[in-house]
Design an enzyme around this catalytic site. Structure first.
Site, PDB file in Angstrom:
ATOM      1  N   ALA A 119       0.844  -1.191   0.000  1.00  0.00           N
ATOM      2  CA  ALA A 119       0.000   0.000   0.000  1.00  0.00           C
ATOM      3  C   ALA A 119       0.874   1.233   0.000  1.00  0.00           C
ATOM      4  CB  ALA A 119      -0.923   0.011   1.219  1.00  0.00           C
ATOM      5  N   MET A 123       1.751   9.356   3.916  1.00  0.00           N
ATOM      6  CA  MET A 123       3.054   9.554   4.547  1.00  0.00           C
ATOM      7  C   MET A 123       4.045   8.447   4.232  1.00  0.00           C
ATOM      8  SD  MET A 123       2.296  11.063   8.325  1.00  0.00           S
ATOM      9  CE  MET A 123       1.469   9.573   8.847  1.00  0.00           C
ATOM     10  N   ASP A 236      -8.423   7.621  13.381  1.00  0.00           N
ATOM     11  CA  ASP A 236      -8.811   7.231  12.021  1.00  0.00           C
ATOM     12  C   ASP A 236      -9.384   5.819  12.022  1.00  0.00           C
ATOM     13  OD1 ASP A 236      -9.194   7.677   9.321  1.00  0.00           O
ATOM     14  OD2 ASP A 236      -7.182   7.014   8.750  1.00  0.00           O
TER      15      ASP A 236
END
Length: 861
Positions: A119, A123, A236
């Protein structure tokens, strides 16, 4: 300038009555208008530049002042500051134009080789890696800072994530295994590789029913609660960050924007980081730009649960309309799950509606309350309500739900609702709540009376049968804790009503002993809480004090032995000797009454062994040898009758370990070192025979790991460092496997750090200071992530001091004198503390040794 930088300047201008230099405007508006402006600005920034004029016309209408402010802020936002100030779509386009990632694939970072890109986020990039040093096979996930963008800012966020992960250790968190720097200076860290699906996809692919979904979700609540207790807010939480493996194990991942909770209970935030969120799962306070707290994570959990139960968003169809989504998050009360329409617009079936009505509607809506202080007080409370619902018990969410909804209604329609209406509604609400609570209380009493005996049987089943069945399997520390704690909770509730029940007192004493073992029993799988362990053992002793019968006496022996073991680790010699002496006296009486009982012989043998350990800790070495030989003689009697008696094999190996330690402490001559080597080797051989009969036994594997390190110590004394290195690598492979399977086990983590330190010492002796430095640095880092209780015990604390000293030696050998001096100073400070609190030990490194090294380093300048 982005949203939060612009707003910060605007707020400063408003306070001082001065114009914002970037926005060229003044700000003089009331708080309500200011909040509205922030929401509209967030919506406008999410639109393309050509779409903004139409948006401004639509939302501002005839309000010229609002139009001027909004146009000015949107114009100011076009001035770019840092990459995080730009729109996410611009970052995505930038990312697509970045250099391709295959340059990293095939490269080696530390002990791992990168094999595929998993992935790429805002960042970092995450790669699948594999162990490449030949020690054992292992799949991992490796995260690196992305190239380009604001490199320094991303490094800071990356380091923050790495520091947070280093302090978290839970079976439902992806564990950080290692960290370091690539050759080009890029920081990276190595994580447990989680092969799983997002929780919503897992539930759909498995066609899970409501109960199965709730049980998975309760596990999510437990791991979020753990993070909150460690002072970390995730910020998150969403299905893609909650993975479920094929075995049904929940793993919480991606702490990239997580934040530590500040001392005052809020969060230390930065303007830029605060906007890194997923709007569909963000809380009202996050959308408004306020500080995220644990209550924000609870709101996100509510959104996740809503979607798991309904396949729909709590905000209805707001696809593509960020303004409508923002308003819904901040102002609109969601429909109860039982009335929600899914993404296709379909209402729930009658059966599903009946299943969700009542408890589950109340639980979800309480998690989604707009005011943070009206939600669940913690994630544990949300998970507890899920458990109560599954068990058929009343949920806490239904208490006060009516008054909350009425209060929200009045807030939204306060122009219509006058004082009389308010008084009448409050009266009706009060009567309704009181009636409901009365009915609820009666139902609870009836259920308690009806289920008391079945609850006791269930608790005992979990505490004795299930706990004991999994106690020796790797990876079960947290599960054992949960089993025994829940069982203990039920038994304590029953105990309050049955104070004269001797059988119940025995059950409670055993439960406290098992809780103590999990909390901090010496030399076994534990959570690193020795203080908690001592309290639990003391409560068990208090329950059995004065109780007649051999069963109670045997349990007292077990409790006293465990007290002595923890006190030995803390170098509290007087207390350890007192507890061990009590255990020996009781065990001897039991064995005298049953001379042919193998179980009672074992009890007496292990008690003498614990007494010997207490003697050794107190420096009474002659008494230690006497007690140790008594234990060994009894164990050999048991093995003569039953050569495969596992516990006898384990305890006899401990005798050889203690004997080898005694030789190493006596002197450093080759003859004595050879005696130590022979004793340790005998113990390892005994354990390897036991493991051949039971390959999955984690306790036997752990003992082999400890004694392999012992063999390595003896070999280093014999000036055979290459052979010592081999033994320490063998031990390290065992600790890597055990700690990887059981991340909650503080003892495994410490032993891994200990083996790394021993390996580093052997590597220095072979001249390989580069690898020694890496191994010793990892050992130091692991210790710093241990629970506070474990860090304060004498042996772990001494081990960390020794590792710091040897790390200084490796740094000095590589020419890094300032870093070596820093490590020496850390080591001597810790050794001074150890020697002050616990006395001078028999270790290989003393504070005096380190001071001499510091003086040599100073004179070299």
């Amino acid at each position: 300038m982005g949203l939060w930088a612009c707003l910060a300047a605007a707020r400063a201008g408003r306070r001082h009555g001065a114009p914002c230099r970037r926005c060229r405007m003044t700000h003089a508006m009331d708080p309500q208008a200011w909040q509205r402006l922030k929401v509209l600005l967030a919506e406008g920034l999410s639109l393309a530049v050509e779409e903004r004029p139409g948006f401004i016309d639509r939302v501002c209408g005839e309000d010229d002042a609002l139009r001027r402010e909004l146009e000015s802020l949107l114009a100011a936002s076009d001035l770019s500051g840092t990459p995080l100030d730009s729109h996410p779509s611009e970052q995505l386009l930038d990312a697509l134009g970045m250099p391709s990632t295959p340059a990293w694939i095939g490269r080696r970072l530390g002990a791992y080789r990168l094999v595929a890109l998993i992935a790429r986020g805002g960042m970092g990039e995450v790669y699948r890696g594999e162990r490449a040093d030949g020690q054992y096979e292992q799949q991992v996930a490796v995260k690196l800072v992305r190239e380009s963008l604001d490199r320094e800012f991303l490094r800071q966020r990356f380091d923050a994530e790495r520091r947070i992960l280093a302090t978290l250790d839970h079976p439902n968190l992806a564990k950080m295994l290692d960290a370091g720097m690539a050759d080009d200076g890029s920081p990276y860290f190595v994580m447990e590789f989680v092969d799983g699906q997002p929780i919503d996809a897992y539930c759909e692919s498995g066609q899970l029913g409501i109960e199965a979904r709730l049980r998975l979700f309760r596990t999510v609540c437990q791991v979020v609660e753990y993070a909150h207790r460690q002072g970390v807010v995730h910020r998150d939480l969403k299905p893609s960050n909650i993975l479920v493996t094929a075995q049904g194990v929940v793993k919480l991942v991606d702490f990239g924007i997580a934040k530590r909770i500040g001392p005052a209970g809020g969060t230390a935030v930065t303007a830029t980081a605060q906007r890194a969120l997923t709007p569909e799962y963000a809380s009202p306070e996050q959308v408004r730009g306020e500080a995220a707290t644990p209550a924000s994570d609870i709101y996100a959990l509510g959104v996740v649960l809503y979607r798991l139960l309904t396949h729909a968003s709590p905000y209805g169809d707001t696809t593509g309309d960020n303004y409508a989504l923002t308003r819904a998050i901040c102002d609109t009360e969601p429909l109860p799950p039982s009335r929600a329409h899914d993404a296709a617009g379909q209402a729930p079936s009658r059966a599903l509606r009946r299943r969700l009505q009542g408890d589950l509607d109340a639980v979800v809506l309480m998690a989604l309350r707009k005011q943070a202080d009206h939600r669940y007080a913690c994630a544990e409370a949300l998970g507890d309500d899920i458990f109560r619902h599954l068990e058929g018990l009343p949920v806490q969410a239904r208490r006060g739900a009516l008054s909350y909804r009425l209060g929200r209604l009045l807030l939204r329609h306060k122009a219509v609702a006058g004082a009389v209406l308010f008084a009448n509604v409050a009266l009706i609400a009060g009567i309704g709540v009181a009636s409901y609570q009365a009915v609820q209380a009666r139902q609870q009493r009836e259920r308690a009376q009806h289920h008391a005996q079945s609850v006791r049987r269930l608790a005992n089943s979990f505490m004795f049968e299930v706990h004991d069945a999994i106690a020796e399997l790797p990876g079960t520390t947290a599960a054992r804790k949960l089993l025994v704690q829940n069982s203990l909770k039920y038994l304590e509730e029953l105990s309050a009503e049955s104070t004269g029940d001797a059988t119940l007192r025995m059950e409670l004493a055993i439960a406290y002993r098992k809780i103590g073992d999990i909390q901090g029993r010496a030399f076994t799988a534990n959570l690193g809480d020795p203080d908690g362990a001592l309290k639990s053992y003391a409560r068990g002793v208090a329950l059995l004090d004065g109780m007649p019968g051999e069963a109670a006496q045997r349990e007292l022996v077990n409790l006293y032995k465990r007290q002595a073991g923890v006190l030995v680790m803390r170098v509290e010699s007087a207390g350890a000797l007192a507890a061990a002496s009590k255990a020996v006296a009781i065990a001897q009486g039991i064995a005298n009454a049953h001379p042919d009982s193998e179980a009672d012989l074992m009890l007496l043998a292990t008690t003498h062994g614990q007494h010997a350990q207490a003697m050794q800790g107190a420096g009474k070495m002659d008494d230690f040898m006497v007690e140790s030989e008594k234990a060994a003689t009894l164990l050999r009697r048991v093995l003569a009758r039953n050569p495969d008696q596992r516990d006898a094999q384990l305890y006899l190996s401990s005798h050889y370990s203690q004997l080898g330690d005694r030789y190493l402490e006596r002197d450093t001559t080759p003859e004595t070192s050879k005696l130590a080597y022979d004793a340790f080797s005998q113990g390892v051989a005994l354990l390897e025979r036991a493991l051949a009969a039971k390959p999955d036994d984690a306790l036997i594997s752990a003992r082999i790991g400890s004694m392999s390190d012992d063999v390595g110590r003896a070999l280093l004394r014999l000036n055979r460092p290459a052979e010592a290195r081999t033994q320490h690598l063998k031990a390290l492979a065992i600790w890597d496997r055990l700690s990887g399977a059981d991340p909650a086990n503080a003892r495994y983590r410490f032993e891994r750090a200990h083996s790394l330190g021993q390996l580093g010492t052997a590597l220095i002796a072979t001249g390989d200071t580069k690898e020694a430095r890496q191994r010793l640095q990892t050992a130091v880092d692991i210790f710093e992530g241990l629970p506070a209780g474990s860090q304060q015990d004498a042996y772990p604390r001494y081990t960390q001091a020794a590792n710091l000293f040897h790390l200084g030696q490796a740094l000095l050998a590589q020419g890094d004198k300032p870093a070596a001096k820093q490590r020496y100073e850390q080591s001597v400070a810790m050794l001074d503390d150890v020697e002050k609190r616990f006395g001078t030990g028999a270790g290989n490194v003393s504070a005096q040794d380190v001071r001499a090294a510091i003086e040599r380093l100073a004179s070299a300048h």
